[in-house]
Design a protein around this motif. Structure first.
Motif, PDB file in Angstrom:
ATOM      1  N   HIS A 142       0.780  -1.123  -0.068  1.00 52.02           N
ATOM      2  CA  HIS A 142       0.025   0.020   0.018  1.00 52.02           C
ATOM      3  C   HIS A 142       0.822   1.210   0.098  1.00 52.02           C
ATOM      4  CE1 HIS A 142      -3.532  -2.176   1.827  1.00 52.02           C
ATOM      5  NE2 HIS A 142      -3.389  -2.659   0.853  1.00 52.02           N
ATOM      6  N   LEU A 143       0.438   2.199  -1.019  1.00 55.69           N
ATOM      7  CA  LEU A 143       1.341   3.409  -1.075  1.00 55.69           C
ATOM      8  C   LEU A 143       0.267   4.459  -0.751  1.00 55.69           C
ATOM      9  CD1 LEU A 143       4.353   4.129  -3.013  1.00 55.69           C
ATOM     10  CD2 LEU A 143       2.303   5.181  -3.959  1.00 55.69           C
ATOM     11  N   ALA A 144       0.702   5.751  -0.194  1.00 59.68           N
ATOM     12  CA  ALA A 144       0.001   6.605   0.237  1.00 59.68           C
ATOM     13  C   ALA A 144       0.543   7.937  -0.374  1.00 59.68           C
ATOM     14  CB  ALA A 144      -0.511   6.678   1.816  1.00 59.68           C
ATOM     15  N   ASP A 145      -0.293   8.917  -0.818  1.00 58.45           N
ATOM     16  CA  ASP A 145       0.141  10.016  -1.231  1.00 58.45           C
ATOM     17  C   ASP A 145       0.283  11.155   0.040  1.00 58.45           C
ATOM     18  OD1 ASP A 145       0.312   9.591  -3.740  1.00 58.45           O
ATOM     19  OD2 ASP A 145      -1.843  10.062  -4.342  1.00 58.45           O
ATOM     20  N   ARG A 146      -0.403  10.849   0.957  1.00 54.21           N
ATOM     21  CA  ARG A 146      -0.675  11.528   2.506  1.00 54.21           C
ATOM     22  C   ARG A 146      -1.154  10.475   3.528  1.00 54.21           C
ATOM     23  NH1 ARG A 146      -1.965  16.409   4.975  1.00 54.21           N
ATOM     24  NH2 ARG A 146      -0.288  15.833   6.298  1.00 54.21           N
ATOM     25  N   GLN A 147      -0.318  10.738   4.798  1.00 52.41           N
ATOM     26  CA  GLN A 147      -0.915  10.021   5.695  1.00 52.41           C
ATOM     27  C   GLN A 147      -1.460  10.752   6.801  1.00 52.41           C
ATOM     28  OE1 GLN A 147       1.403   5.841   6.469  1.00 52.41           O
ATOM     29  NE2 GLN A 147       2.711   7.504   6.634  1.00 52.41           N
ATOM     30  N   THR A 148      -2.600  10.551   7.443  1.00 58.07           N
ATOM     31  CA  THR A 148      -3.047  11.329   8.474  1.00 58.07           C
ATOM     32  C   THR A 148      -2.702  11.147   9.985  1.00 58.07           C
ATOM     33  OG1 THR A 148      -5.112  10.392   8.458  1.00 58.07           O
ATOM     34  CG2 THR A 148      -5.097  12.381   7.083  1.00 58.07           C
ATOM     35  N   ARG A 149      -2.274   9.969   9.880  1.00 58.19           N
ATOM     36  CA  ARG A 149      -1.856   9.321  11.380  1.00 58.19           C
ATOM     37  C   ARG A 149      -0.692   8.543  11.099  1.00 58.19           C
ATOM     38  NH1 ARG A 149      -6.861   6.805  13.888  1.00 58.19           N
ATOM     39  NH2 ARG A 149      -8.144   8.387  13.419  1.00 58.19           N
ATOM     40  N   GLY A 150       0.482   8.778  10.174  1.00 57.61           N
ATOM     41  CA  GLY A 150       1.597   7.993  10.057  1.00 57.61           C
ATOM     42  C   GLY A 150       2.291   8.017  11.255  1.00 57.61           C
ATOM     43  N   ARG A 151       2.920   6.993  11.536  1.00 58.49           N
ATOM     44  CA  ARG A 151       3.873   6.862  12.698  1.00 58.49           C
ATOM     45  C   ARG A 151       4.988   6.267  12.572  1.00 58.49           C
ATOM     46  NH1 ARG A 151      -0.063   3.103  13.001  1.00 58.49           N
ATOM     47  NH2 ARG A 151       0.356   0.980  12.899  1.00 58.49           N
ATOM     48  N   VAL A 169       7.716   9.573  -0.057  1.00 60.68           N
ATOM     49  CA  VAL A 169       7.379   8.148  -0.345  1.00 60.68           C
ATOM     50  C   VAL A 169       6.811   7.341   0.775  1.00 60.68           C
ATOM     51  CG1 VAL A 169       8.346   6.163  -1.573  1.00 60.68           C
ATOM     52  CG2 VAL A 169       9.272   8.341  -2.120  1.00 60.68           C
ATOM     53  N   LEU A 170       5.703   7.041   0.908  1.00 61.93           N
ATOM     54  CA  LEU A 170       5.045   6.383   2.024  1.00 61.93           C
ATOM     55  C   LEU A 170       4.510   5.095   1.722  1.00 61.93           C
ATOM     56  CD1 LEU A 170       2.999   9.567   2.840  1.00 61.93           C
ATOM     57  CD2 LEU A 170       5.224   8.962   4.035  1.00 61.93           C
ATOM     58  N   PHE A 171       5.020   3.925   2.005  1.00 59.81           N
ATOM     59  CA  PHE A 171       4.213   2.759   1.545  1.00 59.81           C
ATOM     60  C   PHE A 171       4.787   1.692   2.691  1.00 59.81           C
ATOM     61  CE2 PHE A 171       8.391   0.296   0.108  1.00 59.81           C
ATOM     62  CZ  PHE A 171       8.992   1.527  -0.081  1.00 59.81           C
ATOM     63  N   ILE A 225       7.730   2.075   5.096  1.00 62.61           N
ATOM     64  CA  ILE A 225       8.903   2.750   4.946  1.00 62.61           C
ATOM     65  C   ILE A 225       8.761   4.196   4.394  1.00 62.61           C
ATOM     66  CG2 ILE A 225      11.101   2.852   3.280  1.00 62.61           C
ATOM     67  CD1 ILE A 225      11.138   0.067   3.106  1.00 62.61           C
ATOM     68  N   GLY A 226       9.267   5.129   4.900  1.00 62.53           N
ATOM     69  CA  GLY A 226       8.846   6.669   4.728  1.00 62.53           C
ATOM     70  C   GLY A 226      10.126   7.217   4.327  1.00 62.53           C
ATOM     71  N   ILE A 227      10.043   7.829   3.113  1.00 65.68           N
ATOM     72  CA  ILE A 227      11.396   8.647   2.451  1.00 65.68           C
ATOM     73  C   ILE A 227      10.985  10.090   2.086  1.00 65.68           C
ATOM     74  CG2 ILE A 227      13.399   8.227   0.634  1.00 65.68           C
ATOM     75  CD1 ILE A 227      13.066   5.236   0.796  1.00 65.68           C
ATOM     76  N   ASN A 228      11.736  10.656   2.456  1.00 62.56           N
ATOM     77  CA  ASN A 228      11.551  12.167   1.853  1.00 62.56           C
ATOM     78  C   ASN A 228      11.856  12.382   0.603  1.00 62.56           C
ATOM     79  OD1 ASN A 228      10.550  12.576   4.532  1.00 62.56           O
ATOM     80  ND2 ASN A 228      12.643  13.178   5.242  1.00 62.56           N
ATOM     81  N   LEU A 229      11.075  12.749  -0.462  1.00 59.90           N
ATOM     82  CA  LEU A 229      11.533  12.792  -1.739  1.00 59.90           C
ATOM     83  C   LEU A 229      11.845  14.110  -2.371  1.00 59.90           C
ATOM     84  CD1 LEU A 229      11.953  11.353  -4.588  1.00 59.90           C
ATOM     85  CD2 LEU A 229       9.367  11.677  -4.910  1.00 59.90           C
TER      86      LEU A 229
END
Ligand code: BTN
Length: 248
Positions: free
Chosen positions: A35-44, A59-61, A133-137
């Protein structure tokens, strides 16, 4: 919009891709479901810290793993994924991405570029892992919260072609991950897989693990379960399984 690989789903907005992967796992989804998201509202992140994102350019997946290894070894999967990210992105970067134990990707020893959150859930005899995995693009135009300014960096600053986009970037990381994951499952030790990639081997750190007063020592490598081995000033080696390590 770019076509997604099989087993992938893209969400414009979601609480957390780790949560949606756990839901999918409960419903029987196969390994590799992503699952890949453009935006997370409660990313942890680790220790339930919030994970900030720059909408559309982080990059949030998360990917579902159903490992065949004993649960104790799964701690090492964050590092295997960290190595995969380093390996996958290196050829597109002008500066090296540093891998910090247990789950961080850094630039210039100071600014965090990405993080990995490996969460295990067990139901009956089964267990699975949401590998998040979260990566700042790309931070151009991003409204970075004041408390993070100076502490975060993005791939764009390191020469990465940000127009590769989030799907391709995530895909690159996963393509590098699967063969390393197979080697790890086949029994290859973490030390042989990851030691070369780990920043700080041979360097001085201070450990706060909550079990004892903070202490300083030198990193000697990784233990079989992914623990950080730190030799204190009396020569005693400690295996650190959790907590914070401050790099000098
Ligand atoms: C950390 O540095 O502590 C780990 C950060 C992990 C963030 C990713 S973004 C995709 C996935 N979904 C989440 O809620 N967290 C992980």
């Amino acid at each position: 919009m770019m076509e997604l690989p099989p087993l992938w789903k893209r969400f414009p907005r979601i609480h957390s891709t780790n949560d949606s992967i756990h839901e999918a796992a409960r419903e029987g989804a196969p390994e590799g479901t992503t699952h890949l998201a453009d935006r997370q509202t409660r990313g942890r992140g680790r220790q339930d810290r919030p994970w900030w994102d720059s909408p559309g350019s982080s990059v949030l997946f998360s990917t579902l793993l159903r490992p065949r290894i004993e649960v104790e070894r799964t701690l090492g999967l964050s590092l295997v994924a960290g190595k995969a990210a380093r390996q996958a992105l290196a050829r597109h970067l002008r500066r090296p991405l540093q891998l910090y134990w247990p789950n961080d990707l850094y630039l210039d020893a100071r600014r965090k570029v990405g993080g990995i959150l490996c969460e295990m859930r067990q139901e009956g005899a089964q267990y699975w892992i949401a590998l998040g995995i979260g990566i700042n693009l790309d931070f151009r135009g991003a409204d970075i919260p004041s408390e993070l300014r100076g502490q975060v960096a993005c791939l764009g600053e390191m020469g990465y072609p940000v127009d590769s986009g989030t799907v391709t970037t995530a895909r690159r990381v996963l393509e590098a991950f699967w063969p390393l994951y197979e080697r790890f499952q086949a029994g290859e030790s973490l030390a042989s897989l990851v030691d070369q990639d780990l920043a700080h081997v041979g360097q001085r750190v201070t450990v706060h693990d909550g079990h004892r007063p903070a202490f300083a020592g030198v990193v000697s490598g990784l233990g079989t379960q992914g623990e950080l081995l730190v030799r204190d000033d009396r020569g005693v080696e400690h295996a650190i399984l959790a907590g914070d390590v401050i790099y000098e």
